[in-house]
Write an enzyme that holds these catalytic residues in place. Structure first.
Site, PDB file in Angstrom:
ATOM      1  N   ASP A  82      45.959  39.373  15.737  1.00 39.65           N
ATOM      2  CA  ASP A  82      47.355  39.140  16.120  1.00 39.65           C
ATOM      3  C   ASP A  82      48.240  40.239  15.508  1.00 39.65           C
ATOM      4  OD1 ASP A  82      49.457  37.673  17.230  1.00 39.65           O
ATOM      5  OD2 ASP A  82      49.737  36.451  15.428  1.00 39.65           O
ATOM      6  N   HIS A  83      49.039  40.897  16.318  1.00 41.83           N
ATOM      7  CA  HIS A  83      49.996  41.909  15.849  1.00 41.83           C
ATOM      8  C   HIS A  83      49.379  43.038  15.016  1.00 41.83           C
ATOM      9  CE1 HIS A  83      53.574  39.889  17.342  1.00 41.83           C
ATOM     10  NE2 HIS A  83      53.047  38.758  16.930  1.00 41.83           N
ATOM     11  N   GLU A 134      52.127  45.166  23.843  1.00 43.84           N
ATOM     12  CA  GLU A 134      53.425  44.476  23.875  1.00 43.84           C
ATOM     13  C   GLU A 134      54.545  45.433  24.282  1.00 43.84           C
ATOM     14  OE1 GLU A 134      54.419  41.676  20.780  1.00 43.84           O
ATOM     15  OE2 GLU A 134      56.560  41.941  21.058  1.00 43.84           O
ATOM     16  N   HIS A 213      54.492  35.196  22.994  1.00 41.51           N
ATOM     17  CA  HIS A 213      54.496  34.966  21.535  1.00 41.51           C
ATOM     18  C   HIS A 213      55.633  33.999  21.199  1.00 41.51           C
ATOM     19  CE1 HIS A 213      51.786  38.204  19.879  1.00 41.51           C
ATOM     20  NE2 HIS A 213      51.744  38.409  21.182  1.00 41.51           N
ATOM     21  N   GLY A 214      55.687  33.603  19.927  1.00 39.53           N
ATOM     22  CA  GLY A 214      56.817  32.794  19.465  1.00 39.53           C
ATOM     23  C   GLY A 214      56.958  31.486  20.222  1.00 39.53           C
ATOM     24  N   SER A 216      56.056  28.235  19.378  1.00 43.21           N
ATOM     25  CA  SER A 216      56.032  26.932  18.715  1.00 43.21           C
ATOM     26  C   SER A 216      57.212  26.092  19.179  1.00 43.21           C
ATOM     27  CB  SER A 216      56.081  27.111  17.190  1.00 43.21           C
ATOM     28  OG  SER A 216      54.785  27.404  16.705  1.00 43.21           O
ATOM     29  N   ILE A 257      50.732  30.143  19.098  1.00 45.01           N
ATOM     30  CA  ILE A 257      51.304  29.065  18.278  1.00 45.01           C
ATOM     31  C   ILE A 257      50.815  29.200  16.839  1.00 45.01           C
ATOM     32  CG2 ILE A 257      51.347  26.549  17.932  1.00 45.01           C
ATOM     33  CD1 ILE A 257      50.999  26.332  21.030  1.00 45.01           C
ATOM     34  N   ASP A 258      51.761  29.332  15.932  1.00 46.61           N
ATOM     35  CA  ASP A 258      51.443  29.399  14.510  1.00 46.61           C
ATOM     36  C   ASP A 258      52.356  28.467  13.708  1.00 46.61           C
ATOM     37  OD1 ASP A 258      50.688  29.993  11.976  1.00 46.61           O
ATOM     38  OD2 ASP A 258      51.291  32.083  11.989  1.00 46.61           O
TER      39      ASP A 258
HETATM   40  P1  13P Z   1      55.422  30.917  16.382  1.00 45.09           P
HETATM   41  O1  13P Z   1      56.074  31.413  15.149  1.00 45.09           O
HETATM   42  O2  13P Z   1      56.422  30.425  17.381  1.00 45.09           O
HETATM   43  O3  13P Z   1      54.362  29.911  16.136  1.00 45.09           O
HETATM   44  O4  13P Z   1      54.724  32.196  17.089  1.00 45.09           O
HETATM   45  C1  13P Z   1      53.462  32.621  16.671  1.00 45.09           C
HETATM   46  C2  13P Z   1      53.082  33.929  17.259  1.00 45.09           C
HETATM   47  O5  13P Z   1      53.688  34.452  18.169  1.00 45.09           O
HETATM   48  C3  13P Z   1      51.909  34.591  16.696  1.00 45.09           C
HETATM   49  O6  13P Z   1      51.697  35.859  17.222  1.00 45.09           O
HETATM   50  O1  G3H Z   2      53.433  36.263  14.790  1.00 43.35           O
HETATM   51  C1  G3H Z   2      53.136  36.099  13.627  1.00 43.35           C
HETATM   52  C2  G3H Z   2      52.246  35.031  13.198  1.00 43.35           C
HETATM   53  O2  G3H Z   2      52.948  33.814  13.068  1.00 43.35           O
HETATM   54  C3  G3H Z   2      51.515  35.413  11.954  1.00 43.35           C
HETATM   55  O3  G3H Z   2      52.329  35.337  10.839  1.00 43.35           O
HETATM   56  O4  G3H Z   2      51.994  37.503   9.661  1.00 43.35           O
HETATM   57  O5  G3H Z   2      52.835  35.463   8.444  1.00 43.35           O
HETATM   58  O6  G3H Z   2      50.446  35.589   9.202  1.00 43.35           O
HETATM   59  P1  G3H Z   2      51.868  36.019   9.436  1.00 43.35           P
HETATM   60 ZN    ZN Z   3      53.501  36.900  17.718  1.00 38.08          ZN
END
Ligand code: 13P
Ligand code: G3H
Ligand code: ZN
Length: 311
Positions: A82-83, A134, A213-214, A216, A257-258
């Protein structure tokens, strides 16, 4: 079943009008909660690991825990970075057995984003690994990156064909108004997403998997558990679930979702410890936390993503 790429998952999701859940993982209980939920409803899964998660838990530990989940559940699971912010990080994850990586060049210039994404695609594809790119910048906070609302920007649909053609990416994350973290919209205002941008992007890229992304929803029951037990998260608000469902019916094939997992885990632990102040066995409070993650993920798989029964 083994660790798989997302290629087949996305093809079926696009055609079927549903999305795959991409859940961030940091430890064993989170991995167990997510994968047990997916097993119960027979859903395909993407487990994603951020640079911060890798720093916290170590690449090999996370990889071995995910391999254990594949054995225990028999599910197709895609393991995704991720990222990723550099070629080196993406390469290290490809070399370390991930089946998918994201190169996030969204804060670079258009040409620099294309250059680094193309470099990652060439290396990843040569090793059978797929790549997410992205375009457009989300607001919010990740471990290593902070983007203010003023510096965020929607994806420009007129750039997507050139980006995808010149880089060769397998999926594309776009910015339509979601943001990272638990504070996505001003409390009391109506959350808005730019579905017109999503529509225009999918018109220009027919059949191509889009990533959100984002995503949640910030369940208020967990925010309440945190606030009532010593936490302080007033005004935490997420993306309404019906909007995510709508995106999943459109070209969005992967929904990230994180924060919801963090809220479920932390809310449960806070509440458990408030009710059992003398308990000091980590298993006592991690067990209900894992159980609440499982219930949350089951709900997402069935009612938000619509991917139950698709494994
Ligand atoms: P949330 O912070 O909305 O869960 O997004 C997570 C995310 O985009 C991880 O890449
Ligand atoms: O998009 C980001 C994710 O929620 C991961 O977050 O870099 O704090 O692990 P993190
Ligand atoms: Zn993200």
């Amino acid at each position: 079943m083994a660790i798989v790429t997302s290629t087949e998952m996305f093809k079926k999701a696009y055609e079927g009008g549903y999305a795959i859940g991409a859940f961030n993982v940091n430890n064993m209980e989170i991995i167990q909660g997510i994968t047990e939920a997916a097993k119960e409803v027979s859903a395909p899964l993407i487990l994603q690991v951020s640079a911060g998660a890798r720093k916290y838990a170590n690449h090999t530990y996370l990889m071995k825990l995910i391999e254990a989940a594949v054995i225990e559940t028999g599910l197709p699971i895609c393991v995704h970075l991720d990222h990723g912010d550099s070629f080196e990080l993406c390469k290290s994850c490809v070399d370390g057995g991930f089946s998918s990586v994201m190169i996030d060049g969204s804060s670079r210039s258009f040409e620099d984003n294309i250059a680094v994404t193309k470099q990652v695609v060439e290396y990843a594809h040569a090793h059978g690994v797929v790549v997410e790119g992205e375009l457009g910048t989300l607001a919010g906070v990740e471990d290593d990156v902070k983007v203010s609302a003023e510096d965020s920007s929607y994806t420009r649909p007129e750039e997507v064909e050139e980006f995808v053609t010149r880089t060769g990416v397998d999926s594309l994350a776009i910015a339509i108004g979601t943001s990272h973290g638990a504070y996505k919209f001003k409390p009391g205002t109506k959350p808005q997403l730019r579905f017109d941008i999503l529509e225009e992007v999918s018109r220009r890229l027919p059949g191509f998997p889009i990533v959100l992304h984002g995503s949640s929803s910030v369940p208020q029951e967990f925010v309440r558990m945190i606030n009532e037990n010593g936490g302080n998260m007033p005004g935490a608000v997420g993306v309404p679930e019906e909007m995510l469902r709508q995106a999943a019916r459109m070209a969005v094939c992967k929904i990230n979702i994180d924060s919801d997992l963090r809220l479920a885990m932390t809310g449960t632990v806070r509440q458990y410890l408030a009710e059992h102040p003398a308990d000091f066995d980590p298993r006592a409070y991690l067990k209900p936390a894992r159980e609440n993650i499982k219930e949350l993920v089951k709900h997402k798989l069935i009612h938000v993503l619509g991917c139950d029964g698709k494994a």
